[in-house]
Scaffold this active site. Structure first.
Site, short mmCIF file in Angstrom:
data_model
loop_
_atom_site.label_atom_id
_atom_site.label_comp_id
_atom_site.label_asym_id
_atom_site.label_seq_id
_atom_site.Cartn_x
_atom_site.Cartn_y
_atom_site.Cartn_z
CB CYS A 171 0.31 1.88 4.13
SG CYS A 171 -1.38 1.29 3.95
CB CYS A 193 -0.91 -0.03 1.23
SG CYS A 193 -1.87 1.48 1.48
#
Length: 201
Positions: free
Chosen positions: A122, A119
């Site tokens: 993230c 991600c």
């Protein structure tokens, strides 16, 4: 002899002078001493508690007085305070249960960040959350869970469907969460608001 109508130019040599820069570097030696915070004879230390200003203060902007109806506070400046605090990993369901169980006793919650190595949001958000963790250190603890390294049953149990998800746990239960699908500074703002709201729970 030159034909009529001929124009003669006499050669000249010009010395190129460098132009004066548009912005001169400021001479800091002209700054009055009273603006400096350090002194050779005494070390200035700030009080350990925050100092609050009245709800109604006035500030001069361009020579005009404007009122600011908000309480301002100056917190202690601590040279030993960390700039960022690394998020502590949670690698198993047993460890997750232990972290959540510990929250049942103290009044302050814990922050658990659910993320994944694939991600991008993230990865971009994590260092900003570590700076935020430093702002609340040591009052709050921040953890992170990589959904790829824990059983899926734990992810489902926490109700995580998107990454990154920042959850606030208190009294052994999930109280609130922020899903970080938008810009990082907005996510941090929402997380701060979530933490402040937790004080009333």
């Amino acid at each position: 002899m030159s034909p009529p109508g001929t124009v003669h130019f006499s050669p000249s040599v010009r010395t190129l002078q460098p132009k004066t820069p548009y912005r001169q570097s400021r001479d800091f030696s002209t700054i009055p001493r009273f603006l400096c915070f350090s002194t050779t004879t005494k070390t200035i230390s700030l009080p350990s508690k925050s100092v609050s200003f009245p709800h109604k203060i006035h500030q001069l902007v361009d020579g005009k007085k404007i009122g600011v109806s908000k309480e301002w506070s100056v917190q202690e400046l601590d040279d030993d305070a960390p700039v960022s605090v690394e998020l502590q990993p949670i690698n198993s369901e047993t460890q997750f249960d232990r972290v959540v169980a510990e929250v049942q006793q103290p009044e302050e919650p814990v922050i658990i960040v659910w993320m994944a190595s694939w991600c991008r949001k993230c990865i971009y958000l994590k260092p900003k959350l570590e700076k935020l963790a430093a702002d609340y250190y040591p009052r709050l603890r921040f953890y992170y869970v990589d959904v790829n390294t824990v059983p899926h049953v734990l992810v489902a149990r926490a109700g995580v469907t998107k990454m990154p998800t920042i959850q606030l746990w208190k009294h052994g239960k999930k109280q609130d969460e922020v899903i970080g699908g938008h810009k990082a500074y907005l996510v941090i703002k929402d997380v701060c608001q979530m933490i402040e709201n937790a004080s009333t729970i």
